[in-house]
Write a protein that holds these residues in place. Structure first.
Motif, mmCIF file in Angstrom:
data_model
loop_
_atom_site.group_PDB
_atom_site.id
_atom_site.type_symbol
_atom_site.label_atom_id
_atom_site.label_comp_id
_atom_site.label_asym_id
_atom_site.label_seq_id
_atom_site.Cartn_x
_atom_site.Cartn_y
_atom_site.Cartn_z
ATOM 1 N N GLU A 132 1.515 7.131 -6.737
ATOM 2 C CA GLU A 132 0.325 8.219 -6.928
ATOM 3 C C GLU A 132 0.697 9.344 -6.800
ATOM 4 O OE1 GLU A 132 -3.004 6.527 -5.035
ATOM 5 O OE2 GLU A 132 -3.310 4.826 -6.171
ATOM 6 N N LYS A 133 1.347 9.506 -5.672
ATOM 7 C CA LYS A 133 1.846 10.818 -4.952
ATOM 8 C C LYS A 133 2.949 11.384 -5.898
ATOM 9 C CE LYS A 133 3.836 13.458 -1.021
ATOM 10 N NZ LYS A 133 4.291 13.190 0.418
ATOM 11 N N ASN A 179 0.906 -1.312 -0.019
ATOM 12 C CA ASN A 179 0.096 0.126 -0.139
ATOM 13 C C ASN A 179 0.853 1.331 0.146
ATOM 14 O OD1 ASN A 179 -2.472 -1.437 0.211
ATOM 15 N ND2 ASN A 179 -2.377 -1.574 2.408
ATOM 16 N N ARG A 180 2.081 1.272 0.879
ATOM 17 C CA ARG A 180 2.849 2.287 0.850
ATOM 18 C C ARG A 180 3.430 2.783 -0.601
ATOM 19 N NH1 ARG A 180 3.820 7.145 2.623
ATOM 20 N NH2 ARG A 180 6.276 7.522 2.777
ATOM 21 N N ASN A 195 2.046 2.000 -3.443
ATOM 22 C CA ASN A 195 1.154 2.514 -4.467
ATOM 23 C C ASN A 195 0.866 4.064 -4.102
ATOM 24 O OD1 ASN A 195 0.706 0.049 -5.590
ATOM 25 N ND2 ASN A 195 -0.570 -0.641 -4.119
ATOM 26 N N GLU A 196 0.930 4.330 -2.561
ATOM 27 C CA GLU A 196 0.546 5.687 -2.433
ATOM 28 C C GLU A 196 1.756 6.608 -2.740
ATOM 29 O OE1 GLU A 196 0.319 5.750 2.176
ATOM 30 O OE2 GLU A 196 -1.292 4.861 2.064
#
Length: 597
Positions: free
Chosen positions: A401-402, A394-395, A397-398
């Motif tokens: 996207e960021k 999840n990290r 993926n964040e």
């Protein structure tokens, strides 16, 4: 003897006595038949035998050493005539004289019946001939000395050689030259020649007080010739000079002043140690001419010494001028580079800005990539440890996207490309600057590419040019030339800066064109630099290459740019530079440089 014979004999005696020559008439056997009074007088002084008729002529020459005279008497009695000259003693006093003899056979009916012996003194004529020959030889020597002083550069060497010749020719024992110091208080024996066996005096005659020779100095100051035929008879007022001469065993002396511009500078002297009364008036006159020749030689020596001093001073001055010129050129280069410094800084600053800006972005992107890399490491460790992987994934993926990781990766290549391009531009500018200054070449002649030099100069001035000037170039393929590249670059820079200034300040639109072309032939390369900066006024056209002349306002120009350009092209590189000027439109400079020096 009958009366007629006595009358004839009396008439013959009268005729023979009327002649000034010595006459003796012989018969065929060599016996004396007749003689005149001159013959009687001469023979009586020459021989112990009285001159008498009927006596054999050879009786008077029994003890004679004049073999030529005896042989000629024998020849004339054989019928051979001859006229000849002899230097013999016919007086009996041991003094020889020159006589001319004429021996003529007397022939009657084809038969030799006797001989006529005639002689007369030619001593006066011979002495005159000797004097004339001596004078001619002396004059020839003088001409030789004069020529030698003109053609030979070493004056001291010529003086020594000439002094020896003069001494030998005048049969002197010693010949010498004295020179006075500036105030004539002291004198020095500077040149000397001595005959074999005569002791040299030159080393003992240095820095002698002139007041030791008051009588001598007085005459020399009056430019008089001192001709002392007998030292022992010198006057009382010359007792000091007499004492010195007698100490040197001099019996006669001749001294002549040496003048430079009619001022006494020394004297030339000739000593006689063997005898007195050596020099005739003719010798004195001719020796006076030689003293004048020596005077001219000393003037030449002084002039050459002054010239050498002047040359040393001139060389020193020229060296100072070269240094000053070098400093001026360096200052002019600094001025030119100073004018371009802002532009060069701007040219370098643009690509550097790209590089710095991209580096900041690159740093940020590298930080993002580092953060993502740490997340991938955490995920890797979770997988290896069989822990829960949901959090790390999840990290990641964040972060994707960021930061738009895909875009960052795509931009990296562009960022590195921009950095590379910027650094290449900086490198090119720096290389152009280095090539322009030619710092590694110094002031030595070497191979130089004129086209490259022009390109480097335009690169240096690019920031100024792109604002005001449209540049057009036409470069033919030209050979490398031998020159001092930094100096040619300085000329090109001055020309370009002058064109930029003219276009900025003289054209109506403050913009213009600069056209540069090159070409070559077998001997030279040619460069034409033409602008549309309004040209030069007619009054100023003839002065543009004059040092410190400028058409710019006070404080805007040194007036040395074009004068140095002329000096560099014409004087240092044997080239040419001329101007095509059209006032109100523009000016063109045509530069010609030889391919080889």
């Amino acid at each position: 003897m009958n009366k007629i014979d006595l009358v004839c004999q009396s008439k013959l005696s009268s005729i023979l006595n009327a002649f000034t020559q010595t006459i003796v008439i012989l018969n065929a056997k060599g016996c004396i038949q007749y003689f005149n009074e001159h013959a009687e007088k001469l023979f009586n002084s020459y021989s112990n035998l009285k001159l008498e008729t009927g006596r054999f002529i050879m009786d008077y020459f029994m003890n004679s050493e004049e073999s030529i005279l005896i042989a000629e008497i024998e020849n004339v009695l054989k019928g051979t005539a001859n006229t000849f000259e002899l230097n013999i003693d016919l007086t009996g006093y041991g003094n020889t004289q020159w006589f001319e003899f004429s021996f003529t056979p007397i022939v009657e009916g084809g038969m030799l019946i006797g001989a006529a012996l005639m002689s007369w003194s030619i001593e006066s004529r011979k002495q005159t001939e000797i004097k004339v020959r001596h004078q001619l030889d002396f004059e020839q020597l003088i001409a030789s000395l004069s020529s030698r002083f003109i053609t030979i550069s070493d004056v001291d060497q010529v003086i020594n050689a000439s002094l020896e010749e003069m001494g030998r020719f005048s049969n002197s024992s010693r010949a010498y030259i004295f020179e006075f110091d500036a105030d004539k208080n002291h004198m020095n024996n500077t040149f000397e020649w001595c005959k074999e066996g005569v002791e040299s005096q030159i080393d003992d005659l240095k820095n002698m007080p002139a007041d030791l020779f008051p009588w001598w100095m007085e005459k020399l100051e009056k430019k008089e010739i001192i001709n002392i035929k007998d030292v022992s008879l010198m006057p009382e007022e010359a007792r000091l000079e007499k004492q010195v001469l007698e100490q040197q065993k001099v019996k006669s002396v001749l001294v002549l002043p040496i003048l430079m511009k009619q001022e006494l500078k020394g004297f030339i002297g000739f000593d006689g140690i063997d005898d007195v009364g050596k020099w005739t008036e003719e010798d004195v006159v001719l020796l006076k001419v030689t003293s004048e020749i020596f005077s001219h030689a000393f003037e030449r020596r002084r002039a050459e010494a002054e010239l050498r001093e002047y040359n040393i001073e001139l060389e020193t001055t020229l060296e100072l001028l070269r240094k000053a010129q070098s400093q001026i050129i360096q200052r002019e280069q600094q001025v030119g580079i100073g004018q371009l410094a802002a532009g060069v800084a701007h040219e370098i600053n643009n690509p550097l800005s790209y590089v710095l800006s991209n580096i900041d972005i690159l740093k940020q992107n590298v930080g993002v990539l580092g953060e993502i890399y740490q997340s991938y490491e955490a995920l890797k460790n979770s997988v290896i440890g069989k822990a829960n992987t949901e959090g790390p994934i999840n990290r990641i993926n964040e972060l994707q996207e960021k930061y738009f990781i895909e875009e960052i990766i795509e931009d990296l290549e562009d960022l590195l490309g921009d950095i590379d391009e910027g650094l290449l531009r900086v490198s090119k500018i720096v290389n152009s600057l280095r090539a322009f200054s030619k710092a590694d070449q110094g002031e030595q002649f070497s191979q130089y590419d004129l086209n490259e030099g022009i390109e480097n100069t335009l690169m240096m001035a690019n920031n100024e040019l792109k604002q005001f000037v449209e540049v057009k170039t036409h470069f033919e393929k030209i050979p490398l030339i031998t020159c001092i590249g930094s100096q040619i670059n300085q000329v090109l820079l001055n020309m370009v800066l002058n064109s930029i200034y003219a276009i900025k300040h003289n054209s109506q639109s403050n913009t213009g064109k600069l056209y540069i072309e090159t070409k070559s032939d077998q001997s030279n390369v040619y460069c034409k630099i033409q602008d549309t900066g309004g040209g030069i006024s007619i009054n100023a056209e003839n002065s543009i290459f004059t040092p410190f002349f400028t058409t710019k306002p006070v404080g805007s120009g040194s007036g040395l740019g074009l004068s140095m350009a002329y000096d560099i092209i014409v004087n240092k590189h044997r080239g040419k530079i001329d101007i095509e000027n059209e006032y109100g439109k523009g000016v063109a400079f045509n530069i010609t440089l030889p391919i080889t020096q």
